[in-house]
Design a protein around this motif. Structure first.
Motif, short mmCIF file in Angstrom:
data_model
loop_
_atom_site.label_atom_id
_atom_site.label_comp_id
_atom_site.label_asym_id
_atom_site.label_seq_id
_atom_site.Cartn_x
_atom_site.Cartn_y
_atom_site.Cartn_z
N ARG A 231 0.86 -1.17 0.17
CA ARG A 231 -0.06 0.04 0.01
C ARG A 231 0.93 1.31 0.12
NH1 ARG A 231 -3.57 -2.17 4.92
NH2 ARG A 231 -1.14 -2.04 5.60
N TYR A 232 1.99 1.34 0.85
CA TYR A 232 2.99 2.34 0.89
C TYR A 232 3.55 2.45 -0.61
CZ TYR A 232 7.24 4.69 2.31
OH TYR A 232 8.14 5.72 2.47
N ARG A 234 2.20 1.58 -3.63
CA ARG A 234 1.39 2.09 -4.58
C ARG A 234 1.16 3.53 -4.16
NH1 ARG A 234 2.12 -1.36 -7.88
NH2 ARG A 234 1.13 -3.51 -7.61
N SER A 235 0.85 3.89 -2.93
CA SER A 235 0.85 5.48 -2.87
C SER A 235 1.88 6.29 -3.41
CB SER A 235 0.74 5.75 -1.15
OG SER A 235 -0.22 4.94 -0.48
N ILE A 263 -7.85 8.09 -5.06
CA ILE A 263 -7.58 6.59 -5.31
C ILE A 263 -8.97 6.05 -5.99
CG2 ILE A 263 -7.28 4.57 -4.21
CD1 ILE A 263 -6.05 6.09 -1.96
N GLU A 317 -5.91 -4.38 -4.95
CA GLU A 317 -4.89 -3.57 -4.13
C GLU A 317 -5.44 -2.28 -4.09
OE1 GLU A 317 -1.32 -6.32 -6.32
OE2 GLU A 317 -1.41 -4.07 -6.68
N LEU A 318 -5.87 -1.55 -5.05
CA LEU A 318 -6.36 -0.02 -4.88
C LEU A 318 -7.33 0.08 -4.05
CD1 LEU A 318 -5.59 0.92 -8.42
CD2 LEU A 318 -4.13 1.48 -6.44
N GLN A 320 -7.87 -1.95 -1.42
CA GLN A 320 -7.60 -2.03 -0.15
C GLN A 320 -6.76 -0.74 0.35
OE1 GLN A 320 -7.23 -4.42 2.18
NE2 GLN A 320 -8.74 -5.48 0.75
N LEU A 321 -6.14 -0.01 -0.43
CA LEU A 321 -5.51 1.26 -0.13
C LEU A 321 -6.56 2.20 0.20
CD1 LEU A 321 -2.78 3.12 0.05
CD2 LEU A 321 -3.16 3.43 -2.48
N SER A 322 -7.46 2.16 -0.69
CA SER A 322 -8.77 2.99 -0.20
C SER A 322 -9.35 2.88 0.92
CB SER A 322 -9.85 3.11 -1.43
OG SER A 322 -10.83 3.78 -1.33
N ASN A 325 -7.16 4.35 3.57
CA ASN A 325 -7.15 5.81 3.72
C ASN A 325 -8.29 6.56 4.13
OD1 ASN A 325 -4.61 5.15 2.68
ND2 ASN A 325 -4.43 6.54 1.02
#
Ligand code: SF4
Length: 326
Positions: A231-232, A234-235, A263, A317-318, A320-322, A325
């Motif tokens: 996640r880090y 991708r950010s 995102i 994956e995105l 998950q990131l969303s 965040n």
């Protein structure tokens, strides 16, 4: 010098050797750049903690990141390359620190050009004088890679980088003067103990002075996979992309993380934003499996076909990131 270097050894990445038919290897995704590494049986005289070429590392000098680099006579590579130059769109030559390394690098470039190898060339090097930068530029090197690697002067010292932070910064400015805006790629390794905002601010500063950024997830030779939170990574890719599009950091990041609406926008229009996730670096530098295990996850995506294949997983994956965040 030219005769001397042609008989000398260089290291070549296993994927590049496979494309030249010098080793046999099954590769789903192939390198579009021919990757060469300067040779020394002792590796590099620097002591970077994360690098297996480092003099202080006990790992065999045939490794860099998670892949193998075999030593081959330069003239044998050139012989093969003359027939197969259409397979590559660029050559990348990575220097190491050893006596006369930059003179040898210039000699290698002269030899390549003398043999009518006209492919564009990138050189990744530690700081050298303007005199050598100009020499390389005159030999048709069109991009320069600079392994700053770390995000802060403190981490720079902690990880045993050679010279000093300010020597690197001055070198970057000299390189920009000679190679021009966007032709200097600063290599940054994500996951060397930095605070994420330190990394994002450094990227903003480097981009503002005209650099480009090539991102690498920290990978250890033992684990054979990146050791940094996906996640880090991708950010960081997202932030790098928008900074290069002239956004300010505060327009991309809120409370230290990528704005959620951004995102969501990427998820809904992934085809438009696919470049964010493609390997960052000089044109046609895709570095297949250099940092990722062939089973994935793919921190860097190696090209359009790979993107199409990986798209569904990338969306997950995105998402998950969303969620993270929120
Ligand atoms: S970005 Fe790729 S091609 Fe450019 S110097 Fe770095 S490794 Fe070489």
């Amino acid at each position: 010098m030219i005769r001397e270097v042609s008989e000398g050894l260089i290291r070549v990445s296993i994927g590049s050797l496979a494309l030249l038919d010098l080793v046999s290897l099954n590769m789903k995704y192939k390198p579009t750049t021919l990757y060469m590494l300067q040779y020394s049986p002792y590796g590099c005289l620097a002591r970077c903690s994360f690098c297996s070429q480092s003099f202080s590392s006990r790992v065999s000098k045939k490794y860099l990141s998670r892949i193998t680099w075999y030593s081959v006579k330069l003239s044998s590579i050139v012989e093969k390359l003359i027939d197969k130059k259409k397979l590559f769109k660029r050559i990348c030559f990575q220097t190491i620190l050893k006596k006369y390394f930059i003179q040898e690098t210039v000699g290698i470039m002269e030899y390549l050009r003398e043999q009518n190898i006209e492919l564009p060339v990138s050189i990744a090097t530690t700081p050298v004088s303007k005199y050598y930068l100009e020499k390389l530029y005159d030999l048709g090197v069109d991009y320069l890679g600079v392994g700053l690697d770390t995000a802060t002067p403190i981490l720079f010292i902690k990880h045993g980088k050679p010279y000093t932070w300010s020597v690197y910064m001055e070198f970057i400015e000299n390189a920009l003067e000679i190679f021009g805006e966007k032709h200097v790629y600063v290599h940054l390794i994500v996951g060397l103990g930095e605070d994420s905002l330190e990394l994002y601010s450094l990227m903003e500063k480097l981009i503002n002075i005209g650099c480009n950024i090539a991102l690498f997830p920290y990978t250890s030779i033992d684990k054979r996979s990146p050791l940094v939170d996906l996640r880090y990574y991708r950010s960081t890719q997202i932030i790098r992309y928008f900074l290069q599009k002239n956004y300010k950091l505060e327009e991309i990041v809120e409370d230290g993380i990528v704005k959620r609406e951004l995102i969501e926008e990427i998820i809904s229009n992934l085809d438009k934003y696919y470049e964010i996730f493609i390997t960052t670096g000089c044109p046609h530098c895709n570095r297949p499996y250099y940092t990722e295990n062939p089973k994935g996850p793919f921190y860097n995506i190696y090209g359009n076909d790979h993107f199409e294949e990986y798209k569904r997983r990338l969306i997950e994956e995105l998402k998950q990131l969303s969620k993270f965040n929120r």
